[in-house]
Design a protein around this motif. Structure first.
Motif, PDB file in Angstrom:
ATOM      1  N   LEU A   1      66.688  57.369  67.705  1.00 17.73           N
ATOM      2  CA  LEU A   1      67.196  56.136  67.104  1.00 17.73           C
ATOM      3  C   LEU A   1      66.484  54.916  67.681  1.00 17.73           C
ATOM      4  CD1 LEU A   1      69.185  54.804  65.184  1.00 17.73           C
ATOM      5  CD2 LEU A   1      70.878  54.837  67.028  1.00 17.73           C
ATOM      6  N   VAL A   2      66.302  54.887  68.992  1.00 13.57           N
ATOM      7  CA  VAL A   2      65.596  53.764  69.625  1.00 13.57           C
ATOM      8  C   VAL A   2      64.178  53.658  69.072  1.00 13.57           C
ATOM      9  CG1 VAL A   2      64.618  52.930  71.806  1.00 13.57           C
ATOM     10  CG2 VAL A   2      66.980  53.740  71.731  1.00 13.57           C
ATOM     11  N   ALA A   3      63.476  54.772  68.992  1.00 15.11           N
ATOM     12  CA  ALA A   3      62.108  54.772  68.459  1.00 15.11           C
ATOM     13  C   ALA A   3      62.097  54.311  67.007  1.00 15.11           C
ATOM     14  CB  ALA A   3      61.488  56.160  68.584  1.00 15.11           C
ATOM     15  N   ALA A   4      63.039  54.789  66.202  1.00 11.50           N
ATOM     16  CA  ALA A   4      63.093  54.413  64.787  1.00 11.50           C
ATOM     17  C   ALA A   4      63.367  52.922  64.616  1.00 11.50           C
ATOM     18  CB  ALA A   4      64.154  55.235  64.062  1.00 11.50           C
ATOM     19  N   LEU A   5      64.270  52.378  65.421  1.00  8.89           N
ATOM     20  CA  LEU A   5      64.580  50.944  65.332  1.00  8.89           C
ATOM     21  C   LEU A   5      63.391  50.086  65.747  1.00  8.89           C
ATOM     22  CD1 LEU A   5      68.260  50.934  66.656  1.00  8.89           C
ATOM     23  CD2 LEU A   5      67.484  50.513  64.305  1.00  8.89           C
ATOM     24  N   LEU A   6      62.655  50.536  66.757  1.00  7.17           N
ATOM     25  CA  LEU A   6      61.460  49.801  67.176  1.00  7.17           C
ATOM     26  C   LEU A   6      60.407  49.804  66.075  1.00  7.17           C
ATOM     27  CD1 LEU A   6      61.174  50.988  70.886  1.00  7.17           C
ATOM     28  CD2 LEU A   6      61.647  48.653  70.111  1.00  7.17           C
ATOM     29  N   VAL A   7      60.199  50.955  65.473  1.00  9.12           N
ATOM     30  CA  VAL A   7      59.226  51.056  64.377  1.00  9.12           C
ATOM     31  C   VAL A   7      59.668  50.172  63.218  1.00  9.12           C
ATOM     32  CG1 VAL A   7      58.279  52.620  62.628  1.00  9.12           C
ATOM     33  CG2 VAL A   7      58.355  53.339  65.013  1.00  9.12           C
ATOM     34  N   GLU A   8      60.952  50.217  62.888  1.00 14.61           N
ATOM     35  CA  GLU A   8      61.480  49.404  61.792  1.00 14.61           C
ATOM     36  C   GLU A   8      61.315  47.909  62.067  1.00 14.61           C
ATOM     37  OE1 GLU A   8      65.838  48.517  60.127  1.00 14.61           O
ATOM     38  OE2 GLU A   8      65.238  50.622  59.941  1.00 14.61           O
ATOM     39  N   ALA A   9      61.381  47.523  63.348  1.00  7.68           N
ATOM     40  CA  ALA A   9      61.225  46.121  63.730  1.00  7.68           C
ATOM     41  C   ALA A   9      59.762  45.694  63.764  1.00  7.68           C
ATOM     42  CB  ALA A   9      61.876  45.877  65.095  1.00  7.68           C
ATOM     43  N   GLY A  10      58.852  46.642  63.521  1.00  9.17           N
ATOM     44  CA  GLY A  10      57.432  46.313  63.488  1.00  9.17           C
ATOM     45  C   GLY A  10      56.733  46.393  64.828  1.00  9.17           C
ATOM     46  N   VAL A  11      57.390  46.991  65.802  1.00  7.34           N
ATOM     47  CA  VAL A  11      56.810  47.131  67.133  1.00  7.34           C
ATOM     48  C   VAL A  11      55.858  48.326  67.135  1.00  7.34           C
ATOM     49  CG1 VAL A  11      57.314  47.572  69.569  1.00  7.34           C
ATOM     50  CG2 VAL A  11      58.871  46.168  68.201  1.00  7.34           C
ATOM     51  N   LYS A  12      54.689  48.136  67.727  1.00 12.40           N
ATOM     52  CA  LYS A  12      53.745  49.243  67.874  1.00 12.40           C
ATOM     53  C   LYS A  12      54.250  50.131  69.011  1.00 12.40           C
ATOM     54  CE  LYS A  12      48.867  50.298  68.386  1.00 12.40           C
ATOM     55  NZ  LYS A  12      47.523  49.766  68.618  1.00 12.40           N
ATOM     56  N   VAL A  13      54.599  51.363  68.676  1.00 17.19           N
ATOM     57  CA  VAL A  13      55.269  52.260  69.620  1.00 17.19           C
ATOM     58  C   VAL A  13      54.387  53.457  69.943  1.00 17.19           C
ATOM     59  CG1 VAL A  13      57.294  53.730  69.963  1.00 17.19           C
ATOM     60  CG2 VAL A  13      57.521  51.624  68.668  1.00 17.19           C
ATOM     61  N   ARG A  14      54.399  53.835  71.187  1.00 19.77           N
ATOM     62  CA  ARG A  14      53.787  55.087  71.650  1.00 19.77           C
ATOM     63  C   ARG A  14      54.895  55.873  72.339  1.00 19.77           C
ATOM     64  NH1 ARG A  14      48.322  55.299  74.845  1.00 19.77           N
ATOM     65  NH2 ARG A  14      47.638  55.258  72.702  1.00 19.77           N
ATOM     66  N   SER A  15      55.002  57.141  72.017  1.00 18.91           N
ATOM     67  CA  SER A  15      56.069  57.943  72.612  1.00 18.91           C
ATOM     68  C   SER A  15      55.512  58.906  73.655  1.00 18.91           C
ATOM     69  CB  SER A  15      56.818  58.716  71.526  1.00 18.91           C
ATOM     70  OG  SER A  15      55.975  59.642  70.888  1.00 18.91           O
ATOM     71  N   TYR A  16      56.362  59.215  74.610  1.00 20.63           N
ATOM     72  CA  TYR A  16      56.039  60.174  75.665  1.00 20.63           C
ATOM     73  C   TYR A  16      57.112  61.241  75.679  1.00 20.63           C
ATOM     74  CZ  TYR A  16      52.647  56.824  77.369  1.00 20.63           C
ATOM     75  OH  TYR A  16      51.578  55.978  77.463  1.00 20.63           O
ATOM     76  N   SER A  17      56.712  62.458  75.954  1.00 23.63           N
ATOM     77  CA  SER A  17      57.646  63.573  75.992  1.00 23.63           C
ATOM     78  C   SER A  17      57.284  64.493  77.150  1.00 23.63           C
ATOM     79  CB  SER A  17      57.576  64.346  74.672  1.00 23.63           C
ATOM     80  OG  SER A  17      58.421  65.461  74.722  1.00 23.63           O
ATOM     81  N   LEU A  18      58.301  64.927  77.891  1.00 23.17           N
ATOM     82  CA  LEU A  18      58.072  65.889  78.964  1.00 23.17           C
ATOM     83  C   LEU A  18      57.982  67.287  78.367  1.00 23.17           C
ATOM     84  CD1 LEU A  18      60.519  64.621  81.728  1.00 23.17           C
ATOM     85  CD2 LEU A  18      58.042  64.411  81.682  1.00 23.17           C
ATOM     86  N   ASP A  19      56.998  68.045  78.786  1.00 18.38           N
ATOM     87  CA  ASP A  19      56.786  69.392  78.271  1.00 18.38           C
ATOM     88  C   ASP A  19      57.000  70.391  79.407  1.00 18.38           C
ATOM     89  OD1 ASP A  19      55.937  71.800  77.262  1.00 18.38           O
ATOM     90  OD2 ASP A  19      54.131  70.987  76.334  1.00 18.38           O
TER      91      ASP A  19
END
Length: 76
Positions: free
Chosen positions: A13-31
């Motif tokens: 949800l946080v990532a989706a809201l940032l994208v919707e707000a026009g923020v350039k987002v990069r995500s990180y994930s622990l593997d």
């Protein structure tokens, strides 16, 4: 802006809201797949759906130690 993406409801949800707000987002994930625990498909699916890049971070004792040392030096 960076976001930790686990594939769960909160981080998605946080990532989706940032994208919707026009923020350039990069995500990180622990593997943790090297330890037999894989949550890989979930954050990957969210990142693909939101069309944002995802960086996988492979935690190991050495990587954690290096990250902690760099963090402590930056806070000093």
């Amino acid at each position: 802006m960076a976001v930790f993406l686990s594939g769960g409801l909160d981080s998605s949800l946080v990532a989706a809201l940032l994208v919707e707000a026009g923020v350039k987002v990069r995500s990180y994930s622990l593997d943790f797949s090297q330890f037999g625990i894989s949550e890989d498909p979930y954050p990957e699916q969210v990142a693909q759906f939101l069309n944002i890049p995802m960086v996988k971070v492979y935690p190991s004792p050495r990587n954690i130690k290096n990250a902690l040392i760099a963090t402590i030096k930056a806070l000093d």
